[in-house]
Design a protein around this motif. Structure first.
Motif, PDB file in Angstrom:
ATOM      1  N   ARG A  21       0.842  -1.193   0.000  1.00 26.96           N
ATOM      2  CA  ARG A  21       0.000   0.000   0.000  1.00 26.96           C
ATOM      3  C   ARG A  21       0.875   1.240   0.000  1.00 26.96           C
ATOM      4  NH1 ARG A  21      -5.266  -1.554   1.198  1.00 26.96           N
ATOM      5  NH2 ARG A  21      -5.869   0.384   2.221  1.00 26.96           N
ATOM      6  N   GLU A  22       0.264   2.399  -0.131  1.00 27.67           N
ATOM      7  CA  GLU A  22       1.030   3.646  -0.159  1.00 27.67           C
ATOM      8  C   GLU A  22       1.849   3.794   1.128  1.00 27.67           C
ATOM      9  OE1 GLU A  22       0.324   8.431  -0.588  1.00 27.67           O
ATOM     10  OE2 GLU A  22      -1.174   7.059  -1.390  1.00 27.67           O
ATOM     11  N   ALA A  29      10.253  -4.145   9.139  1.00 29.04           N
ATOM     12  CA  ALA A  29       9.219  -4.256  10.181  1.00 29.04           C
ATOM     13  C   ALA A  29       8.065  -5.153   9.721  1.00 29.04           C
ATOM     14  CB  ALA A  29       8.712  -2.875  10.579  1.00 29.04           C
ATOM     15  N   LEU A  30       8.402  -6.362   9.273  1.00 34.62           N
ATOM     16  CA  LEU A  30       7.392  -7.279   8.766  1.00 34.62           C
ATOM     17  C   LEU A  30       6.658  -7.991   9.900  1.00 34.62           C
ATOM     18  CD1 LEU A  30       9.411  -8.807   5.808  1.00 34.62           C
ATOM     19  CD2 LEU A  30       7.602  -7.079   5.696  1.00 34.62           C
ATOM     20  N   VAL A  31       5.351  -8.129   9.705  1.00 32.46           N
ATOM     21  CA  VAL A  31       4.481  -8.800  10.667  1.00 32.46           C
ATOM     22  C   VAL A  31       3.512  -9.702   9.911  1.00 32.46           C
ATOM     23  CG1 VAL A  31       4.614  -6.936  12.363  1.00 32.46           C
ATOM     24  CG2 VAL A  31       2.798  -6.920  10.667  1.00 32.46           C
ATOM     25  N   ALA A  53       3.113  -8.601   5.978  1.00 35.10           N
ATOM     26  CA  ALA A  53       2.906  -7.169   5.762  1.00 35.10           C
ATOM     27  C   ALA A  53       3.899  -6.360   6.582  1.00 35.10           C
ATOM     28  CB  ALA A  53       1.486  -6.779   6.152  1.00 35.10           C
ATOM     29  N   CYS A  54       4.282  -5.225   6.031  1.00 35.79           N
ATOM     30  CA  CYS A  54       5.080  -4.299   6.836  1.00 35.79           C
ATOM     31  C   CYS A  54       4.133  -3.640   7.844  1.00 35.79           C
ATOM     32  CB  CYS A  54       5.772  -3.252   5.956  1.00 35.79           C
ATOM     33  SG  CYS A  54       4.682  -1.986   5.290  1.00 35.79           S
ATOM     34  N   ASP A  55       4.700  -3.077   8.877  1.00 35.27           N
ATOM     35  CA  ASP A  55       3.891  -2.489   9.934  1.00 35.27           C
ATOM     36  C   ASP A  55       2.987  -1.360   9.421  1.00 35.27           C
ATOM     37  OD1 ASP A  55       3.266  -2.645  12.725  1.00 35.27           O
ATOM     38  OD2 ASP A  55       4.253  -0.700  12.955  1.00 35.27           O
ATOM     39  N   GLY A  59      -1.078  -1.636   9.569  1.00 37.01           N
ATOM     40  CA  GLY A  59      -1.865  -0.596  10.242  1.00 37.01           C
ATOM     41  C   GLY A  59      -2.963  -0.035   9.358  1.00 37.01           C
ATOM     42  N   ASP A  60      -2.661   0.097   8.055  1.00 35.64           N
ATOM     43  CA  ASP A  60      -3.657   0.612   7.107  1.00 35.64           C
ATOM     44  C   ASP A  60      -4.888  -0.291   7.025  1.00 35.64           C
ATOM     45  OD1 ASP A  60      -2.162   2.830   6.447  1.00 35.64           O
ATOM     46  OD2 ASP A  60      -1.599   2.115   4.448  1.00 35.64           O
ATOM     47  N   ILE A  61      -4.677  -1.590   6.984  1.00 29.74           N
ATOM     48  CA  ILE A  61      -5.837  -2.481   6.850  1.00 29.74           C
ATOM     49  C   ILE A  61      -6.519  -2.745   8.189  1.00 29.74           C
ATOM     50  CG2 ILE A  61      -4.977  -3.527   4.727  1.00 29.74           C
ATOM     51  CD1 ILE A  61      -4.458  -6.111   6.399  1.00 29.74           C
ATOM     52  N   GLU A  62      -5.793  -2.609   9.286  1.00 31.15           N
ATOM     53  CA  GLU A  62      -6.377  -2.822  10.619  1.00 31.15           C
ATOM     54  C   GLU A  62      -7.505  -1.848  10.917  1.00 31.15           C
ATOM     55  OE1 GLU A  62      -6.393  -4.707  13.607  1.00 31.15           O
ATOM     56  OE2 GLU A  62      -5.398  -6.123  12.309  1.00 31.15           O
TER      57      GLU A  62
END
Length: 84
Positions: A21-22, A29-31, A53-55, A59-62
């Motif tokens: 994502r943007e 920082a992969l999770v 996903a990177c952090d 966070g964007d999709i959370e």
């Protein structure tokens, strides 16, 4: 389970953020981004339904509505060339 998932991602060659994502940090920082929020995870299958996903992207999709977040993660899983 996290250790097993990490090995599966490495074996599949998935070593950077699948969301892209943007503002993505790509391989920093992969999770594990689960399709379901933690309080809704009930089974081992739910725990394994993840993408890398990177952090920032996580966070964007959370913050999205639950169904939208689930669809994003599930679509990424379905589009992988290598099935895990």
């Amino acid at each position: 389970m996290r250790a097993d998932l990490k090995l599966r991602f490495e074996a599949a060659g998935i070593m950077e953020c699948e969301l892209q994502r943007e503002g993505c940090w790509r391989d920093n920082a992969l999770v594990l981004a689960h399709s379901k929020r933690r309080r809704f995870i009930e089974t081992d299958e739910d725990m394994r339904e993840v993408d890398l996903a990177c952090d920032i992207c996580h966070g964007d999709i959370e913050i999205l509505p639950r169904a939208e977040m689930e669809n994003i993660v599930r679509n990424i899983i379905a589009s992988r060339e290598i099935k895990m």
